[in-house]
Scaffold this motif. Structure first.
Motif, PDB file in Angstrom:
ATOM      1  N   UNK A  67       0.850  -1.197   0.000  1.00 30.35           N
ATOM      2  CA  UNK A  67       0.000   0.000   0.000  1.00 30.35           C
ATOM      3  C   UNK A  67       0.884   1.245   0.000  1.00 30.35           C
ATOM      4  N   UNK A  68       0.604   2.170  -0.904  1.00 32.56           N
ATOM      5  CA  UNK A  68       1.311   3.463  -0.934  1.00 32.56           C
ATOM      6  C   UNK A  68       0.271   4.578  -0.805  1.00 32.56           C
ATOM      7  N   UNK A  85      12.675   3.812  -5.101  1.00 33.02           N
ATOM      8  CA  UNK A  85      13.759   3.149  -4.346  1.00 33.02           C
ATOM      9  C   UNK A  85      13.199   1.982  -3.543  1.00 33.02           C
ATOM     10  N   UNK A  86      12.043   2.205  -2.902  1.00 32.25           N
ATOM     11  CA  UNK A  86      11.419   1.136  -2.102  1.00 32.25           C
ATOM     12  C   UNK A  86      10.995  -0.029  -2.994  1.00 32.25           C
ATOM     13  N   UNK A  87      10.423   0.278  -4.157  1.00 40.04           N
ATOM     14  CA  UNK A  87       9.997  -0.797  -5.076  1.00 40.04           C
ATOM     15  C   UNK A  87      11.215  -1.608  -5.524  1.00 40.04           C
ATOM     16  N   UNK A  91      11.069  -5.403  -4.470  1.00 40.87           N
ATOM     17  CA  UNK A  91      10.654  -6.297  -5.555  1.00 40.87           C
ATOM     18  C   UNK A  91      11.730  -6.483  -6.642  1.00 40.87           C
ATOM     19  N   UNK A  92      12.676  -5.576  -6.710  1.00 37.65           N
ATOM     20  CA  UNK A  92      13.766  -5.716  -7.686  1.00 37.65           C
ATOM     21  C   UNK A  92      13.416  -5.257  -9.093  1.00 37.65           C
ATOM     22  N   UNK A  93      12.126  -5.082  -9.380  1.00 39.69           N
ATOM     23  CA  UNK A  93      11.700  -4.666 -10.732  1.00 39.69           C
ATOM     24  C   UNK A  93      10.242  -4.218 -10.662  1.00 39.69           C
ATOM     25  N   UNK A 133       6.254   8.520 -13.545  1.00 41.64           N
ATOM     26  CA  UNK A 133       6.844   7.647 -14.570  1.00 41.64           C
ATOM     27  C   UNK A 133       8.341   7.900 -14.689  1.00 41.64           C
ATOM     28  N   UNK A 134       8.716   9.179 -14.661  1.00 35.65           N
ATOM     29  CA  UNK A 134      10.140   9.538 -14.732  1.00 35.65           C
ATOM     30  C   UNK A 134      10.932   8.838 -13.623  1.00 35.65           C
ATOM     31  N   UNK A 135      10.388   8.896 -12.398  1.00 36.19           N
ATOM     32  CA  UNK A 135      11.092   8.272 -11.256  1.00 36.19           C
ATOM     33  C   UNK A 135      11.131   6.753 -11.390  1.00 36.19           C
ATOM     34  N   UNK A 136      10.116   6.186 -12.039  1.00 35.45           N
ATOM     35  CA  UNK A 136      10.005   4.722 -12.103  1.00 35.45           C
ATOM     36  C   UNK A 136      10.786   4.102 -13.261  1.00 35.45           C
TER      37      UNK A 136
END
Ligand SMILES: NC(=O)c1ccc[n+]([C@@H]2O[C@H](COP(=O)([O-])OP(=O)(O)OC[C@H]3O[C@@H](n4cnc5c(N)ncnc54)[C@H](OP(=O)(O)O)[C@@H]3O)[C@@H](O)[C@H]2O)c1
Length: 247
Positions: A67-68, A85-87, A91-93, A133-136
């Protein structure tokens, strides 16, 4: 394409972020992605609603969601960078993002458009999706085939009287999708839009208070397209704006 029969494990081992996951179409997408095997990251404004979706996913035997709680109105690049960063750590991806959260605002004549409301709608519907999206991108690049899905609208393709800032924000959404799709063509990231069409949700009831909601499609009726664009079967789709209720 006007239907997709997803295999039961269509989204197995995928990690998918859904914005506005607590209500309406986003809630349905989160539940459906979990049903097809995804681990879902539930992002939204109202924590209680996100917790209810979390509980429903667990009760149905789905993978434990994350949950975010985030209000897109005030969120900044640093919120999105922290989330990315947390994702990456947890989860690695990231295999998919569904940009679904949206604000309708007040329908009004052009001469009555309120600047504060214009800014809020642009912030939530366009700027937040761009910054997020940019951050992700780095964590999306870690997935073998990542899908970014924006949410458009009929009024994001043809303007309509009184739909002012909302319609303009959806034209901008289509533009952002096209720019990104062209830029990432040939990469592991694909970028597309969904136009849900008239759907039985709180937003639709606000736009058309006199309408009988029972005559509208439900969010569940649209899920074939939402699943398709996250599944590997849609790997070759890029730069498209697809209708969840094709004529
Ligand atoms: N329904 C339709 O007929 C229709 C047609 C065309 C396009 N669309 C588009 O489809 C998408 C989903 O619409 P819907 O009908 O499902 O709308 P909805 O029922 O109003 O749900 C909107 C979702 O967005 C979230 N949200 C709104 N403002 C937010 C903010 N500042 N920060 C974080 N989350 C926020 C809401 O969270 P809270 O519940 O916590 O406020 C809610 O979960 C939208 O992009 C909409 O423009 C809908």
């Amino acid at each position: 394409m006007n239907n997709y029969n997803a295999p039961a494990a269509a989204l197995q081992n995928k990690v998918i972020l859904v914005t506005g996951a607590g209500d309406g179409i986003g809630r349905s997408a989160a539940l459906t992605y979990a049903k097809y095997g995804a681990t879902v990251i539930l992002l939204g404004k109202t924590v209680k609603k996100l917790e209810a979706v979390y509980d429903e996913i667990i009760a149905a035997g789905g993978a434990e969601p994350a949950i975010v709680p985030l209000d897109l109105k005030g969120a900044t690049s640093s919120h999105y960078n922290d989330m990315a960063t947390t994702i990456a750590r947890e989860f690695g991806k990231l295999d998919g993002v569904l940009h679904n959260a949206g604000l309708l605002g007040v329908l009004s004549p052009f001469e009555h458009i309120n600047l504060a409301s214009w800014h809020d709608i642009m912030q939530i519907n366009v700027t937040a999706a761009m910054l997020m999206t940019q951050a992700l991108i780095p964590v999306l690049k870690k997935a073998p085939a990542a899908s970014v899905v924006f949410t458009s609208s009929g009024v994001g393709r043809v303007g309509r009287a009184y739909w002012g800032p909302y319609a303009v924000s959806k034209f901008a959404t289509e533009g952002l999708m096209q720019v990104m799709a062209d830029e990432y063509a040939g990469s592991s990231i694909r970028v597309n839009c969904i136009n849900p069409g008239a759907t039985r949700t709180a937003m639709r009831a606000k736009a058309y208070p006199g309408e009988d909601p029972m005559r509208l499609k439900t969010p569940e009726d649209l899920m074939w397209l939402y699943v398709y664009l996250m599944a590997d079967d849609s790997k070759s789709e890029n730069g498209k704006s697809l209708d969840a209720q094709p004529k």
